[in-house]
Enzyme design. Structure first.
Site, short mmCIF file in Angstrom:
data_model
loop_
_atom_site.label_atom_id
_atom_site.label_comp_id
_atom_site.label_asym_id
_atom_site.label_seq_id
_atom_site.Cartn_x
_atom_site.Cartn_y
_atom_site.Cartn_z
CG ASP A 14 -1.40 -2.62 -1.75
OD1 ASP A 14 -2.35 -3.03 -2.43
OD2 ASP A 14 -0.97 -3.22 -0.74
CG ASP A 35 -6.15 -5.02 1.51
OD1 ASP A 35 -7.01 -4.48 2.23
OD2 ASP A 35 -6.42 -5.67 0.48
#
Length: 174
Positions: free
Chosen positions: A7, A9
């Site tokens: 991922d 963020d």
């Protein structure tokens, strides 16, 4: 070759730090990440301010200049020597972010490339051996081995193997 999905963020990018800065600037507050980690009461007050004032997530430019997590670039480069690495982000929630995240990745992780970048709404369809993510909602439906990356919003979760730094990611996979 095993596949790792990562991922963006609060995993590769220090998004929470920028969010805290935005709330502080817009509301004339003085929240500090370290204080929010220590105080549930303060964290609740911050989240109330954030929920009522998070329109900046949809504003052009927000995702362009987020700081990279310490050691992330070096560790991801090394992971690519042993694994097929994909960057997977639920960027479609914030339409402005898709182009900005591509620019950010090209700036900080040019060795990943667009062919190994996936923007989606839900991550349940991602097929990989491992997923490193900060949100339980993404890990809960993942069919491979989920790894929770520590973030302010997930410190109460204990159901997954957890990493808190990119050095820990390196120790786990390398």
């Amino acid at each position: 070759m095993k596949r790792i999905a990562i991922d963006m963020d609060d995993v590769l990018a220090d998004t929470s730090i920028k969010i805290i800065d935005q709330i502080n600037n817009r509301l004339n507050k003085s929240y500090q990440h370290a204080d929010l980690v220590q105080s549930d009461e303060l964290k609740l007050a911050f989240y109330e301010d954030y929920q009522a004032n998070n329109q900046f997530l949809w504003e052009p430019g927000f995702f362009l200049d987020i700081a990279v997590k310490e050691d992330a670039i070096d560790v991801v480069k090394k992971l690519q020597e042993k694994y097929e690495v994909f960057i997977v982000s639920a960027a479609t929630e914030f339409p402005e972010s898709m182009k900005e995240k591509l620019i950010w990745l090209e700036q900080h992780f040019p060795f990943i490339g667009w062919k190994h970048t996936v923007f989606c709404g839900h991550k349940y369809m991602i097929q990989a051996d491992f997923l490193i993510d900060d949100h339980e909602k993404n890990l809960a439906s993942f069919t491979g081995k989920p790894i929770l990356y520590s973030a302010l919003h997930n410190l109460h979760i204990h159901d997954y193997d957890r990493v808190s730094t990119w050095k820990e990611v390196g120790h786990l996979f390398l």
